[in-house]
Design a protein around this motif. Structure first.
Motif, PDB file in Angstrom:
ATOM      1  N   UNK A  31      26.298   1.254  70.893  1.00 34.88           N
ATOM      2  CA  UNK A  31      27.369   2.145  70.472  1.00 34.88           C
ATOM      3  C   UNK A  31      28.434   2.187  71.561  1.00 34.88           C
ATOM      4  N   UNK A  32      29.683   2.110  71.138  1.00 37.09           N
ATOM      5  CA  UNK A  32      30.823   2.366  72.023  1.00 37.09           C
ATOM      6  C   UNK A  32      31.672   3.398  71.304  1.00 37.09           C
ATOM      7  N   UNK A  33      31.783   4.580  71.886  1.00 39.29           N
ATOM      8  CA  UNK A  33      32.489   5.662  71.214  1.00 39.29           C
ATOM      9  C   UNK A  33      31.798   5.972  69.904  1.00 39.29           C
ATOM     10  N   UNK A  34      32.543   5.937  68.814  1.00 39.82           N
ATOM     11  CA  UNK A  34      31.992   6.211  67.484  1.00 39.82           C
ATOM     12  C   UNK A  34      31.575   4.931  66.755  1.00 39.82           C
ATOM     13  N   UNK A  35      31.689   3.798  67.425  1.00 41.35           N
ATOM     14  CA  UNK A  35      31.421   2.522  66.777  1.00 41.35           C
ATOM     15  C   UNK A  35      30.006   2.052  67.123  1.00 41.35           C
ATOM     16  N   UNK A  65      38.597   4.547  64.189  1.00 40.83           N
ATOM     17  CA  UNK A  65      39.790   3.868  64.688  1.00 40.83           C
ATOM     18  C   UNK A  65      40.231   4.406  66.047  1.00 40.83           C
ATOM     19  N   UNK A  66      39.862   5.640  66.364  1.00 44.07           N
ATOM     20  CA  UNK A  66      40.240   6.188  67.675  1.00 44.07           C
ATOM     21  C   UNK A  66      39.563   5.443  68.817  1.00 44.07           C
ATOM     22  N   UNK A  67      38.485   4.727  68.534  1.00 42.52           N
ATOM     23  CA  UNK A  67      37.745   4.002  69.572  1.00 42.52           C
ATOM     24  C   UNK A  67      37.911   2.486  69.490  1.00 42.52           C
ATOM     25  N   UNK A  68      38.754   2.002  68.598  1.00 39.99           N
ATOM     26  CA  UNK A  68      38.883   0.563  68.404  1.00 39.99           C
ATOM     27  C   UNK A  68      39.440  -0.138  69.645  1.00 39.99           C
ATOM     28  N   UNK A  69      40.436   0.430  70.294  1.00 39.85           N
ATOM     29  CA  UNK A  69      41.011  -0.224  71.474  1.00 39.85           C
ATOM     30  C   UNK A  69      39.955  -0.421  72.557  1.00 39.85           C
ATOM     31  N   UNK A  71      36.720  -0.427  72.180  1.00 40.98           N
ATOM     32  CA  UNK A  71      35.698  -1.340  71.673  1.00 40.98           C
ATOM     33  C   UNK A  71      36.141  -2.790  71.829  1.00 40.98           C
ATOM     34  N   UNK A  72      37.351  -3.098  71.391  1.00 37.67           N
ATOM     35  CA  UNK A  72      37.857  -4.470  71.472  1.00 37.67           C
ATOM     36  C   UNK A  72      37.922  -4.926  72.932  1.00 37.67           C
ATOM     37  N   UNK A  73      38.390  -4.073  73.810  1.00 42.04           N
ATOM     38  CA  UNK A  73      38.468  -4.427  75.238  1.00 42.04           C
ATOM     39  C   UNK A  73      37.079  -4.707  75.813  1.00 42.04           C
ATOM     40  N   UNK A  74      36.113  -3.866  75.478  1.00 41.42           N
ATOM     41  CA  UNK A  74      34.755  -3.996  76.019  1.00 41.42           C
ATOM     42  C   UNK A  74      34.018  -5.219  75.468  1.00 41.42           C
ATOM     43  N   UNK A  75      34.378  -5.662  74.259  1.00 40.76           N
ATOM     44  CA  UNK A  75      33.633  -6.734  73.591  1.00 40.76           C
ATOM     45  C   UNK A  75      34.464  -8.002  73.399  1.00 40.76           C
ATOM     46  N   UNK A  76      35.501  -8.171  74.186  1.00 44.07           N
ATOM     47  CA  UNK A  76      36.432  -9.290  73.963  1.00 44.07           C
ATOM     48  C   UNK A  76      35.810 -10.667  74.144  1.00 44.07           C
TER      49      UNK A  76
END
Length: 156
Positions: A31-35, A65-69, A71-76
């Motif tokens: 889990x990262x944030x709500x994702x 969507x509030x955690x997408x940025x 999430x994308x940065x952490x899992x790039x």
């Protein structure tokens, strides 16, 4: 790389994700944030897959969507596969720049099979969203979608 699978309710998007989880043995739940997601630390399938009727991205908060940025940065460095309502929107597509695969089936058979209780309003809303998104690839059903996604992941 990010892959987004879109289509009407009942087209088999969740089934595709379950198959990917099994095929690639995505046994870690993180889990990262709500994702929430399933991973093997290389491939990520977004959502909570637990065998319930409405699983996958449907189990995620409406505010993911509030955690997408983050999430994308952490899992790039990962290959990410997403599906469903939470990610079938312009905000996610704009931020993630995914390869969009659209299942063109209307989903009626799938909804009847699982005795779906989704309202006509929800179905019309989803139909509008799906039809307004330009896909990189159209497929006719979930089996074709699964094979295409596996080929993309495997670099074929």
């Amino acid at each position: 790389m990010i892959i987004l699978l879109i289509g009407m309710c009942g087209t088999g998007k969740t089934w595709v994700m379950e198959q990917l989880i099994q095929y690639y043995v995505l046994s870690y739940r993180k889990k990262i944030g709500k994702i929430y997601y399933h991973t093997d630390n290389k491939i990520i399938v977004l959502g909570k897959y637990d065998g319930s009727m409405y699983q996958g991205s449907d189990k995620l908060s409406m505010s993911v969507m509030t955690d997408v940025d983050a999430f994308i940065e952490h899992t790039k460095e990962n290959i990410i596969v997403a599906e469903g309502d939470r990610f079938t929107n312009g905000k996610f597509i704009g931020k993630a720049n995914p390869i969009v695969i659209k299942i063109t089936d209307d989903g009626v058979v799938g909804r009847l099979k699982r005795n779906s209780s989704q309202s006509d309003r929800h179905l019309k809303s989803m139909q509008t969203r799906v039809s307004n998104i330009i896909a990189d690839r159209n497929v006719i059903n979930s089996i074709e979608a699964l094979e295409l996604i596996k080929n993309i992941i495997d670099g074929k």
